[in-house]
Design a protein around this motif. Structure first.
Motif, PDB file in Angstrom:
ATOM      1  N   LEU A 131      -2.743   8.703   4.403  1.00 53.94           N
ATOM      2  CA  LEU A 131      -2.396   7.329   4.040  1.00 53.94           C
ATOM      3  C   LEU A 131      -2.738   6.430   5.211  1.00 53.94           C
ATOM      4  O   LEU A 131      -2.366   6.729   6.350  1.00 53.94           O
ATOM      5  CB  LEU A 131      -0.915   7.206   3.677  1.00 53.94           C
ATOM      6  CG  LEU A 131      -0.469   5.841   3.132  1.00 53.94           C
ATOM      7  CD1 LEU A 131       0.662   5.996   2.122  1.00 53.94           C
ATOM      8  CD2 LEU A 131      -0.041   4.884   4.240  1.00 53.94           C
ATOM      9  N   VAL A 132      -3.451   5.348   4.939  1.00 58.74           N
ATOM     10  CA  VAL A 132      -3.789   4.355   5.954  1.00 58.74           C
ATOM     11  C   VAL A 132      -3.055   3.058   5.631  1.00 58.74           C
ATOM     12  O   VAL A 132      -3.140   2.558   4.509  1.00 58.74           O
ATOM     13  CB  VAL A 132      -5.302   4.082   6.005  1.00 58.74           C
ATOM     14  CG1 VAL A 132      -5.620   3.048   7.081  1.00 58.74           C
ATOM     15  CG2 VAL A 132      -6.074   5.372   6.270  1.00 58.74           C
ATOM     16  N   ALA A 133      -2.336   2.540   6.618  1.00 57.70           N
ATOM     17  CA  ALA A 133      -1.743   1.209   6.515  1.00 57.70           C
ATOM     18  C   ALA A 133      -2.618   0.270   7.336  1.00 57.70           C
ATOM     19  O   ALA A 133      -2.800   0.486   8.539  1.00 57.70           O
ATOM     20  CB  ALA A 133      -0.311   1.210   7.041  1.00 57.70           C
ATOM     21  N   ALA A 134      -3.194  -0.731   6.693  1.00 57.15           N
ATOM     22  CA  ALA A 134      -4.139  -1.599   7.401  1.00 57.15           C
ATOM     23  C   ALA A 134      -4.043  -3.033   6.890  1.00 57.15           C
ATOM     24  O   ALA A 134      -3.680  -3.276   5.738  1.00 57.15           O
ATOM     25  CB  ALA A 134      -5.562  -1.071   7.208  1.00 57.15           C
ATOM     26  N   ASP A 135      -4.383  -3.978   7.786  1.00 63.93           N
ATOM     27  CA  ASP A 135      -4.449  -5.387   7.398  1.00 63.93           C
ATOM     28  C   ASP A 135      -5.775  -5.967   7.882  1.00 63.93           C
ATOM     29  O   ASP A 135      -6.714  -5.218   8.190  1.00 63.93           O
ATOM     30  CB  ASP A 135      -3.229  -6.175   7.924  1.00 63.93           C
ATOM     31  CG  ASP A 135      -3.106  -6.144   9.450  1.00 63.93           C
ATOM     32  OD1 ASP A 135      -4.107  -5.804  10.128  1.00 63.93           O
ATOM     33  OD2 ASP A 135      -2.012  -6.451   9.966  1.00 63.93           O
ATOM     34  N   ASP A 136      -5.848  -7.261   7.980  1.00 64.17           N
ATOM     35  CA  ASP A 136      -7.129  -7.898   8.331  1.00 64.17           C
ATOM     36  C   ASP A 136      -7.572  -7.615   9.761  1.00 64.17           C
ATOM     37  O   ASP A 136      -8.717  -7.920  10.121  1.00 64.17           O
ATOM     38  CB  ASP A 136      -7.033  -9.415   8.101  1.00 64.17           C
ATOM     39  CG  ASP A 136      -7.053  -9.768   6.623  1.00 64.17           C
ATOM     40  OD1 ASP A 136      -7.820  -9.131   5.883  1.00 64.17           O
ATOM     41  OD2 ASP A 136      -6.297 -10.662   6.214  1.00 64.17           O
ATOM     42  N   THR A 137      -6.703  -7.045  10.585  1.00 63.88           N
ATOM     43  CA  THR A 137      -7.109  -6.693  11.950  1.00 63.88           C
ATOM     44  C   THR A 137      -7.844  -5.352  11.989  1.00 63.88           C
ATOM     45  O   THR A 137      -8.375  -4.967  13.032  1.00 63.88           O
ATOM     46  CB  THR A 137      -5.893  -6.624  12.887  1.00 63.88           C
ATOM     47  OG1 THR A 137      -5.024  -5.557  12.475  1.00 63.88           O
ATOM     48  CG2 THR A 137      -5.107  -7.932  12.870  1.00 63.88           C
TER      49      THR A 137
ATOM     50  N   LEU B 268      -4.869   3.891   0.669  1.00 59.98           N
ATOM     51  CA  LEU B 268      -4.837   2.724   1.545  1.00 59.98           C
ATOM     52  C   LEU B 268      -3.741   1.797   1.061  1.00 59.98           C
ATOM     53  O   LEU B 268      -3.697   1.425  -0.119  1.00 59.98           O
ATOM     54  CB  LEU B 268      -6.180   1.985   1.520  1.00 59.98           C
ATOM     55  CG  LEU B 268      -6.209   0.610   2.213  1.00 59.98           C
ATOM     56  CD1 LEU B 268      -5.903   0.730   3.699  1.00 59.98           C
ATOM     57  CD2 LEU B 268      -7.544  -0.090   1.993  1.00 59.98           C
ATOM     58  N   VAL B 269      -2.836   1.445   1.949  1.00 56.07           N
ATOM     59  CA  VAL B 269      -1.787   0.466   1.663  1.00 56.07           C
ATOM     60  C   VAL B 269      -2.068  -0.751   2.529  1.00 56.07           C
ATOM     61  O   VAL B 269      -2.180  -0.634   3.755  1.00 56.07           O
ATOM     62  CB  VAL B 269      -0.385   1.041   1.969  1.00 56.07           C
ATOM     63  CG1 VAL B 269       0.675  -0.038   1.770  1.00 56.07           C
ATOM     64  CG2 VAL B 269      -0.095   2.243   1.084  1.00 56.07           C
ATOM     65  N   SER B 270      -2.192  -1.914   1.911  1.00 59.02           N
ATOM     66  CA  SER B 270      -2.580  -3.099   2.673  1.00 59.02           C
ATOM     67  C   SER B 270      -1.935  -4.362   2.132  1.00 59.02           C
ATOM     68  O   SER B 270      -1.678  -4.481   0.928  1.00 59.02           O
ATOM     69  CB  SER B 270      -4.102  -3.263   2.658  1.00 59.02           C
ATOM     70  OG  SER B 270      -4.491  -4.392   3.416  1.00 59.02           O
ATOM     71  N   THR B 271      -1.701  -5.277   3.042  1.00 58.76           N
ATOM     72  CA  THR B 271      -1.224  -6.614   2.670  1.00 58.76           C
ATOM     73  C   THR B 271      -2.395  -7.580   2.502  1.00 58.76           C
ATOM     74  O   THR B 271      -2.189  -8.778   2.328  1.00 58.76           O
ATOM     75  CB  THR B 271      -0.271  -7.149   3.751  1.00 58.76           C
ATOM     76  OG1 THR B 271      -0.943  -7.107   5.031  1.00 58.76           O
ATOM     77  CG2 THR B 271       1.004  -6.320   3.825  1.00 58.76           C
ATOM     78  N   SER B 272      -3.604  -7.066   2.541  1.00 60.22           N
ATOM     79  CA  SER B 272      -4.809  -7.901   2.453  1.00 60.22           C
ATOM     80  C   SER B 272      -5.732  -7.423   1.336  1.00 60.22           C
ATOM     81  O   SER B 272      -6.295  -6.324   1.409  1.00 60.22           O
ATOM     82  CB  SER B 272      -5.564  -7.881   3.783  1.00 60.22           C
ATOM     83  OG  SER B 272      -6.853  -8.446   3.641  1.00 60.22           O
TER      84      SER B 272
END
Length: 438
Positions: free
Chosen positions: A236-242, A266-270
Motif C-alpha cells: 500500500l502506498v500513501a501519496a499526495d502531490d509531493t 494507492l491511497v491518495s488525497t490527490s
C-alpha cells in the motif's frame, strides 16, 4: 487498476478485500497431503514432487558437490551484492540482541529472564516463477545470530531436479545445515512430521503461495510453530502531490510482479496524482519481463481517493498492509498514527525493494491483515524467552503466606502444602499442614 472515489466506511471491507482464497477452500487438500506425508514419508514426497514439479527424485537432499557446482554458476557481481545485503542484515539483526532482565521482586525473591535459541528451524524458500534467494538472507542470517543448531531449508526443484544456483549459494553462505529439493504443501508437511530424509523441526519460517500459507497454519495443529501466516505479497502506498508518480508506479509494479494473487493499493488525497500514477503504470508495465503476471495482479489492485489525511490513516490501519510506503508532505502525521503495518518505507527515495534486499530490515512480513497482531520476522523470532527464579529462606517467608492464601482460595491444597512444608521447616513450632505425617 480499479479507481475508487471516497468509499464509505461501511464499504471498506469490500473495497479492501484481498484476492485470496479462504482457509476452508484449501484446507481439505492440505490435510490430505499432510495425512499422506505423516503415513508414508518420502514416498509421498516423491509422489507430489512428480505431480507438481514434474520431476522424479530418489534423493531429496542437496549434495556438497551440487552446492560447489552452483557456486561456480553465480556471477561475481551477484555474489558481491548478496554479501553486501548479508552484511547489512547482520548489522540490523545483531543490534536486536538484548541482555537478560533481572529483578528482585521482594527481598530474597530473585527473578530473571534469558533468551535461548530454538534448536531446530525450517526455512521454506519459494522457487517457482521467482527464486527468492533473498529470503534465505532474511531467515538464515538471524537464525545463525540467534544460535539455532539445525537450520533446514526446503525449496521446490525445477523440471531437471535442480534448485536455482543463487538459492544454493546463499544457503551455503548463510550457514544452512541441510537443503532439500521439496516444495509446496509436502515440504511443510515434511518439516512438520519428519520423513526418512527431512528432519522434523520446531518452527517453520518463510513465505509461499496460498497453499503453503494454509499448510503452515495446519502445521500449528501438529505442534510446530510458524513465523506468521505469510501469503501473497501486498503493498500500500500513501501519496499526495509531493510524490513522484513514476516512483509510485514503479513501487506498485514491483509487488505486482510477485504473483497473480498479489495486491497493490494507492491511497491518495490527490486525484491528479492518481491519474498520473495510472498512466505511469500503463507505461512501465509494458517493459516488464513478468508483464503477464503483473497485469493480473494489477487487476486485483486499487487506486483509492480519500478526502483527507485522517481518513487515509483510518483506511490504512484497517487494511494493515504488509509493505507500506509513505510519500506525503505531512509524513510525521502518517508515521505517528500508523499502528498496523508490517514494514514502513518513508520518502520518495525509499523504495520497498530496498527492504526486500539490502537495507538491513527483514522482508518476511505478515500479510492478509495479520499486521494487526503479528510482527515481521526478527531476531526474537528464532529465540524463546525463559524465566528463572531463585527464592531464599527470607524470600519464601516474605511471600509464602500470600501463596498459601491464594492456593487455598482456588481449592488447590497441594499447592498450599508445597509452601507450608517449607515454612514449617524454617519455623519448627508451626503446625504441620493438614493431611501430612507429623
Amino acid at each position: 487498476m480499479n479507481k475508487i472515489d471516497s468509499p464509505r466506511r461501511e464499504d471498506w471491507d469490500v473495497v479492501l478485500k484481498r484476492p485470496t482464497q479462504t482457509v476452508a477452500d484449501i484446507e481439505a487438500t492440505v490435510n490430505t497431503v499432510f495425512d499422506e506425508v505423516k503415513r508414508d514419508g518420502d514416498l509421498t514426497l516423491r509422489k507430489y514432487t512428480k505431480k507438481f514439479d514434474g520431476v522424479s527424485l530418489d534423493i531429496f537432499m542437496v549434495s556438497d558437490n551440487e552446492i560447489a557446482q552452483a557456486n561456480e554458476l553465480v556471477s561475481e557481481e551477484l555474489r558481491a551484492a548478496i554479501q553486501l545485503a548479508k552484511s547489512n542484515i547482520e548489522k540490523f539483526h545483531v543490534a536486536q540482541k538484548t541482555d537478560s532482565v533481572e529483578v528482585e521482586t521482594t527481598d530474597g525473591v530473585h527473578c530473571w529472564q534469558e533468551k535461548r535459541p530454538i534448536q531446530k528451524v525450517g526455512l521454506y524458500i519459494p522457487g517457482g516463477t521467482a527464486p527468492l534467494f533473498s529470503t534465505i538472507l532474511m531467515l538464515a542470517v538471524p537464525a545463525n545470530i540467534a544460535g539455532c543448531q539445525e537450520i533446514i531449508l526446503c525449496s521446490p526443484p525445477d523440471s531437471q531436479g535442480n534448485i536455482n544456483p543463487a538459492i544454493l549459494y546463499t544457503a551455503n553462505l548463510c550457514g544452512v545445515t541441510k537443503i532439500f529439493k521439496v516444495g509446496g504443501i509436502q515440504a511443510i508437511a515434511g518439516m512438520t512430521f519428519g520423513t526418512e530424509s527431512i528432519p522434523q523441526v520446531y518452527k517453520i519460517f518463510g513465505p509461499g503461495n496460498q497453499f503453503v500459507t494454509v499448510a503452515k497454519q495446519i502445521a500449528t495443529k501438529h505442534g510446530v510453530a510458524i513465523d506468521m501466516p505469510a501469503g501473497p505479497s501486498e503493498l500500500l502506498v500513501a501519496a499526495d502531490d509531493t510524490a513522484n508518480a513514476a516512483f509510485v508506479a514503479s513501487d506498485l509494479l514491483s509487488q505486482a510482479e510477485h504473483g497473480v494473487d498479489s495486491q497493490v493499493i494507492l491511497v491518495s488525497t490527490s486525484k491528479t496524482l492518481i491519474d498520473a500514477v495510472e498512466k505511469e503504470v500503463a507505461l512501465q508495465i509494458e517493459d516488464l519481463p513478468r508483464k503477464e503476471i503483473a497485469q493480473k495482479a494489477i487487476g486485483n489492485s486499487k487506486l483509492i481517493f480519500v478526502e483527507n489525511d485522517q481518513v487515509a490513516i483510518d483506511l490504512i490501519n484497517e487494511y494493515a498492509p504488509e509493505h507500506y510506503i509513505i510519500c506525503v508532505e505531512n509524513e510525521d502525521f502518517y508515521i505517528k498514527n500508523t499502528v498496523n503495518a508490517g514494514s514502513v518505507f518513508i520518502g520518495n527515495y525509499t523504495p520497498e525493494s530496498a527492504g526486500d534486499y539490502a537495507s538491513g530490515t527483514n522482508h518476511t512480513l505478515p500479510t492478509n491483515g495479520y499486521a494487526k497482531q503479528y510482527s515481521g520476522v526478527n531476531l526474537d523470532s528464532f529465540m524463546k524467552s525463559m524465566t528463572f527464579q531463585k527464592i531464599s529462606e527470607a524470600g519464601i517467608k516474605e511471600i509464602g503466606n500470600a501463596i498459601e492464601i491464594m492456593a487455598e482460595a482456588e481449592g488447590l491444597q497441594a499447592h498450599k502444602n508445597a509452601v507450608t512444608l517449607r515454612l514449617k521447616s524454617l519455623s519448627p513450632s508451626q503446625p504441620s499442614p493438614k493431611g501430612n505425617a507429623k
